[in-house]
Design an enzyme around this catalytic site. Structure first.
Site, PDB file in Angstrom:
ATOM      1  N   TYR A   1       8.066 -16.507 -46.042  1.00  0.00           N
ATOM      2  CA  TYR A   1       8.357 -15.070 -45.904  1.00  0.00           C
ATOM      3  C   TYR A   1       7.598 -14.484 -44.716  1.00  0.00           C
ATOM      4  O   TYR A   1       8.160 -13.707 -43.937  1.00  0.00           O
ATOM      5  CB  TYR A   1       7.966 -14.357 -47.200  1.00  0.00           C
TER       6      TYR A   1
ATOM      7  N   LYS B   1       9.190 -12.323 -41.396  1.00  0.00           N
ATOM      8  CA  LYS B   1       8.802 -10.955 -41.059  1.00  0.00           C
ATOM      9  C   LYS B   1       8.005 -10.898 -39.749  1.00  0.00           C
ATOM     10  O   LYS B   1       8.099  -9.915 -39.009  1.00  0.00           O
ATOM     11  CB  LYS B   1       8.000 -10.337 -42.206  1.00  0.00           C
TER      12      LYS B   1
ATOM     13  N   SER C   1       9.861  -4.157 -42.705  1.00  0.00           N
ATOM     14  CA  SER C   1       9.123  -5.407 -42.689  1.00  0.00           C
ATOM     15  C   SER C   1       8.267  -5.462 -43.942  1.00  0.00           C
ATOM     16  O   SER C   1       8.732  -5.202 -45.053  1.00  0.00           O
ATOM     17  CB  SER C   1       8.268  -5.501 -41.415  1.00  0.00           C
TER      18      SER C   1
END
Length: 278
Positions: free
Chosen positions: A149, A153, A135
């Site tokens: 993003y 994650k 991650s």
């Protein structure tokens, strides 16, 4: 220590490549996935007899199943899965098109999910294994200009936290690695940006974007040292669910935990008074 069989996605460069090299150097067998034909021989040549490259795009569900099955036929088992394939994405939430969100989610979340689901039956059959999700500290704490993003994650971490509870009785471990800034190509060739650029975000999202693009090659983190930490984690009988990597990541996680605690304390007397009086 017994030899391990690793399956690592995205080994052409970055963390995946460095980790693969470190595992192979100590005598483990590493199956690594790449996306280009020319990268096959290059990866196989890292440690002949210990490194084995397979072509794979993690967003191809049939390809994922076939590649995992072929790897198990080849090596007999998979002890450690590392979902490393992915890319960064910069831009304000409003700037990003829904299609751009989907593309990032497709690789960073759904790709990792598909590989995880393909490997799990084999780990269940062999009675154990370790799934390591690469991650980011961005998967625990959001930052202006990184929302797309962050979303991918955060999704990966939410799924993995539930998965860890589900597979623990089956002898399968799950760990989430949360690196801060490391000197890989993440801020270079492995990062994309929104096509749409809005001047309204010059003082927020664009400041972060410029900083990320500007420090490529100067990040504080050493990928080789990070790889050694991941090897230690894979060897541990009781690995953590989450492991931030680097001082910047540790500081960011602690700062968020402190912020959440402050909000809880400030609003507890109000937010908890929601039950029926009877």
């Amino acid at each position: 220590m017994a030899e391990k069989i690793w399956f690592i996605t995205g080994v052409s460069s970055g963390f995946g490549r460095t980790l693969a090299e470190a595992a192979a150097k100590r005598g483990d067998k590493v199956i690594g996935t790449v996306r280009q034909q020319r990268q096959l021989e290059e990866f196989n040549a890292i440690a002949p007899g210990n490194t084995f490259a397979y072509l794979l795009d993690v967003i191809n569900p049939d390809g994922v199943k076939e590649t995992v099955a072929a790897a198990v036929r080849h090596m007999g088992r998979i002890d450690v899965l590392v979902n490393n394939a992915g890319f960064g994405f910069l831009g304000a939430v409003e700037e990003a098109k829904v299609q751009e969100f989907k593309e990032v989610m497709e690789t960073n979340f759904f790709g990792a999910l598909q590989v995880t689901q393909a490997v799990l039956p084999f780990m269940r059959q062999q009675g154990g294994g370790h799934i390591i999700q690469m991650s980011s500290v961005a998967g625990f704490r959001s930052t202006q200009g990184f929302g797309v993003y962050n979303a991918s994650k955060f999704a990966l971490e939410g799924m993995s936290e539930a998965l860890a509870q589900e597979v623990a009785p089956l002898g399968i471990k799950v760990s989430i690695i949360e690196p801060g800034p490391f000197r890989t190509n993440f801020a270079g060739s492995s990062i994309k940006s929104t096509q749409n650029v809005m001047p309204e975000y010059e003082g927020t999202a664009h400041v972060f974007k410029d900083r990320i693009l500007g420090y490529a090659g100067t990040q504080e983190g050493n990928p080789e040292k990070a790889a050694q930490v991941v090897l230690q984690l894979a060897d541990s009988d009781s690995p953590p669910l989450r492991l931030p990597l680097g001082q910047t990541a540790y500081d960011a996680v602690r700062n968020k935990l402190n912020q959440v605690a402050q909000d809880l304390d400030a609003w507890e007397s109000i937010a908890t008074k929601t039950s029926f009086d009877d």
